[in-house]
Scaffold this motif. Structure first.
Motif, PDB file in Angstrom:
ATOM      1  N   ASP A 117      -1.679   7.461   0.669  1.00 39.19           N
ATOM      2  CA  ASP A 117      -3.058   7.612   1.721  1.00 39.19           C
ATOM      3  C   ASP A 117      -3.844   6.233   1.731  1.00 39.19           C
ATOM      4  O   ASP A 117      -4.862   6.180   1.660  1.00 39.19           O
ATOM      5  CB  ASP A 117      -3.886   8.783   1.302  1.00 39.19           C
ATOM      6  CG  ASP A 117      -4.511   8.797  -0.355  1.00 39.19           C
ATOM      7  OD1 ASP A 117      -3.872   7.780  -0.901  1.00 39.19           O
ATOM      8  OD2 ASP A 117      -5.417   9.463  -0.277  1.00 39.19           O
ATOM      9  N   GLN A 118      -3.232   5.047   1.564  1.00 41.03           N
ATOM     10  CA  GLN A 118      -3.830   3.832   1.692  1.00 41.03           C
ATOM     11  C   GLN A 118      -3.512   2.970   2.864  1.00 41.03           C
ATOM     12  O   GLN A 118      -2.280   3.128   3.250  1.00 41.03           O
ATOM     13  CB  GLN A 118      -3.341   3.151   0.196  1.00 41.03           C
ATOM     14  CG  GLN A 118      -4.098   3.488  -0.906  1.00 41.03           C
ATOM     15  CD  GLN A 118      -3.539   2.828  -2.187  1.00 41.03           C
ATOM     16  OE1 GLN A 118      -2.405   1.978  -2.114  1.00 41.03           O
ATOM     17  NE2 GLN A 118      -4.239   2.981  -3.226  1.00 41.03           N
ATOM     18  N   VAL A 119      -4.327   2.081   3.156  1.00 37.73           N
ATOM     19  CA  VAL A 119      -4.225   1.235   4.227  1.00 37.73           C
ATOM     20  C   VAL A 119      -4.774  -0.323   3.853  1.00 37.73           C
ATOM     21  O   VAL A 119      -5.493  -0.235   3.097  1.00 37.73           O
ATOM     22  CB  VAL A 119      -4.669   1.759   5.742  1.00 37.73           C
ATOM     23  CG1 VAL A 119      -4.175   2.914   6.336  1.00 37.73           C
ATOM     24  CG2 VAL A 119      -6.435   1.751   5.483  1.00 37.73           C
ATOM     25  N   GLY A 120      -4.047  -1.067   4.426  1.00 35.77           N
ATOM     26  CA  GLY A 120      -4.599  -2.373   4.276  1.00 35.77           C
ATOM     27  C   GLY A 120      -3.287  -3.444   4.144  1.00 35.77           C
ATOM     28  O   GLY A 120      -2.422  -3.323   4.538  1.00 35.77           O
ATOM     29  N   CYS A 124       0.537  -1.108  -0.115  1.00 36.48           N
ATOM     30  CA  CYS A 124      -0.009  -0.145   0.122  1.00 36.48           C
ATOM     31  C   CYS A 124       0.924   1.298  -0.082  1.00 36.48           C
ATOM     32  O   CYS A 124       1.781   1.142   0.702  1.00 36.48           O
ATOM     33  CB  CYS A 124      -0.948   0.011   1.143  1.00 36.48           C
ATOM     34  SG  CYS A 124      -1.997  -1.375   1.325  1.00 36.48           S
ATOM     35  N   SER A 158      -8.362   3.290   0.184  1.00 39.06           N
ATOM     36  CA  SER A 158      -7.883   4.804   0.276  1.00 39.06           C
ATOM     37  C   SER A 158      -8.441   5.454   1.418  1.00 39.06           C
ATOM     38  O   SER A 158      -9.558   5.110   1.976  1.00 39.06           O
ATOM     39  CB  SER A 158      -8.185   5.646  -0.958  1.00 39.06           C
ATOM     40  OG  SER A 158      -7.956   7.237  -0.712  1.00 39.06           O
ATOM     41  N   THR A 159      -7.457   6.416   2.344  1.00 37.41           N
ATOM     42  CA  THR A 159      -7.933   6.947   3.517  1.00 37.41           C
ATOM     43  C   THR A 159      -8.383   8.465   3.262  1.00 37.41           C
ATOM     44  O   THR A 159      -8.475   9.120   4.210  1.00 37.41           O
ATOM     45  CB  THR A 159      -7.075   6.917   4.671  1.00 37.41           C
ATOM     46  OG1 THR A 159      -5.884   7.359   4.235  1.00 37.41           O
ATOM     47  CG2 THR A 159      -6.789   5.349   4.972  1.00 37.41           C
ATOM     48  N   CYS A 163      -5.725  -2.835  -0.783  1.00 35.40           N
ATOM     49  CA  CYS A 163      -5.460  -1.661  -0.048  1.00 35.40           C
ATOM     50  C   CYS A 163      -6.735  -0.770  -0.568  1.00 35.40           C
ATOM     51  O   CYS A 163      -7.482  -0.781  -1.318  1.00 35.40           O
ATOM     52  CB  CYS A 163      -4.364  -0.878  -0.788  1.00 35.40           C
ATOM     53  SG  CYS A 163      -2.768  -1.853  -0.570  1.00 35.40           S
TER      54      CYS A 163
END
Length: 52
Positions: free
Chosen positions: A36-39, A33, A46-47, A44
């Protein structure tokens, strides 16, 4: 006969679990990721929507 089928099902589940784990590790290594990605494991999200 039922015990034989049960062993086959157990082996199949274990093999599929192991292969899914290997695939997740490979995706996590090859597609991390970014920004601005999480996972994890290449999945992933986007946040950026949370910053609004």
């Amino acid at each position: 006969m039922a015990a034989r089928i049960n062993r086959l099902v157990v082996r199949t589940v274990l093999v599929c679990t192991a292969l899914a784990g290997l695939a997740a590790m490979q995706n996590h290594h090859d597609k991390p990721c970014t920004g601005d990605q999480v996972g994890a494991a290449g999945m992933c999200v986007s946040t950026s929507w949370a910053a609004r």
